[in-house]
Design an enzyme around this catalytic site. Structure first.
Site, PDB file in Angstrom:
ATOM      1  N   PHE A 100      16.008  -8.376  17.828  1.00 33.28           N
ATOM      2  CA  PHE A 100      17.402  -8.769  17.585  1.00 33.28           C
ATOM      3  C   PHE A 100      18.412  -7.743  18.079  1.00 33.28           C
ATOM      4  CE2 PHE A 100      15.192  -7.277  13.807  1.00 33.28           C
ATOM      5  CZ  PHE A 100      15.789  -6.030  13.647  1.00 33.28           C
ATOM      6  N   GLY A 105      21.244  -8.272  20.853  1.00 30.15           N
ATOM      7  CA  GLY A 105      22.415  -9.069  20.504  1.00 30.15           C
ATOM      8  C   GLY A 105      23.144  -8.582  19.270  1.00 30.15           C
ATOM      9  N   HIS A 106      22.622  -7.537  18.598  1.00 32.18           N
ATOM     10  CA  HIS A 106      23.203  -7.082  17.321  1.00 32.18           C
ATOM     11  C   HIS A 106      23.177  -5.569  17.207  1.00 32.18           C
ATOM     12  CE1 HIS A 106      23.810  -6.930  12.881  1.00 32.18           C
ATOM     13  NE2 HIS A 106      24.416  -8.083  13.080  1.00 32.18           N
ATOM     14  N   PHE A 107      23.889  -4.819  17.858  1.00 31.50           N
ATOM     15  CA  PHE A 107      24.904  -5.115  18.866  1.00 31.50           C
ATOM     16  C   PHE A 107      24.531  -4.367  20.136  1.00 31.50           C
ATOM     17  CE2 PHE A 107      26.905  -5.411  14.683  1.00 31.50           C
ATOM     18  CZ  PHE A 107      27.442  -6.675  14.730  1.00 31.50           C
ATOM     19  N   VAL A 112      22.492  -2.347  15.217  1.00 32.65           N
ATOM     20  CA  VAL A 112      22.530  -2.292  13.753  1.00 32.65           C
ATOM     21  C   VAL A 112      21.535  -3.318  13.215  1.00 32.65           C
ATOM     22  CG1 VAL A 112      23.948  -2.654  11.698  1.00 32.65           C
ATOM     23  CG2 VAL A 112      24.961  -1.567  13.708  1.00 32.65           C
TER      24      VAL A 112
END
Length: 156
Positions: free
Chosen positions: A54, A57-59, A64
């Site tokens: 993830f 895309g985060h971030f 995070v």
């Protein structure tokens, strides 16, 4: 320290964890159980790496660990404790489901390289419904806390 001061530690490696959780990559969020006492508490760890699926895309410029996944990791730790307490394992016919959350708080971001220590404690159990207190820390500082509920459900 005398022999009377020594307490027996119950731990579980990843292979034992996988026996007690139906989750698999990329959703298995407990790496190890470092201690537990059936019916009372469980302490587990999640090692957060930059390779988590993830993070792109985060971030993209400041990875995070998503708060909802911290809650899920604590719920998984609660599920392990419930299975250990009932001396059962997940099956195709019966699982513990995450069914509720109260008082969730996020105190500090979790980033790649952090080791999240999750401590869950049984608050109450009524038949197949459980309520847990859950706290996640990094380097001894609280990053997330909540009260979690799970229920054993027969699928068949």
């Amino acid at each position: 320290m005398s022999d009377n001061d020594v307490t027996e530690m119950n731990s579980m490696d990843i292979y034992e964890v996988m026996k007690h959780l139906p989750h698999r990559y990329p959703f298995l969020l407990v790496d190890r159980v470092v201690d537990f006492k059936a019916g009372e508490y469980l302490k587990a760890i999640k090692n957060v790496t930059v390779n988590e699926p993830f993070f792109p895309g985060h971030f993209p410029h400041r990875p995070v660990f998503p708060g909802v996944l911290m809650l899920e990791a604590m719920a998984q730790a609660s599920g392990i404790l419930a299975f250990k307490t009932t001396e059962s394992l997940p099956t195709d016919d019966s699982l513990f489901y995450f069914v509720g959350i109260d008082d969730a708080r996020f105190k500090k971001p979790v980033e790649p390289g952090d080791q999240v220590v999750m401590e869950v404690t049984v608050l109450k159990r009524k038949r197949d419904m459980w309520k847990f207190s859950a706290v996640a820390t990094v380097d001894g500082k609280v990053v997330c806390s909540a009260e979690l509920m799970c229920a054993k459900k027969d699928i068949a």
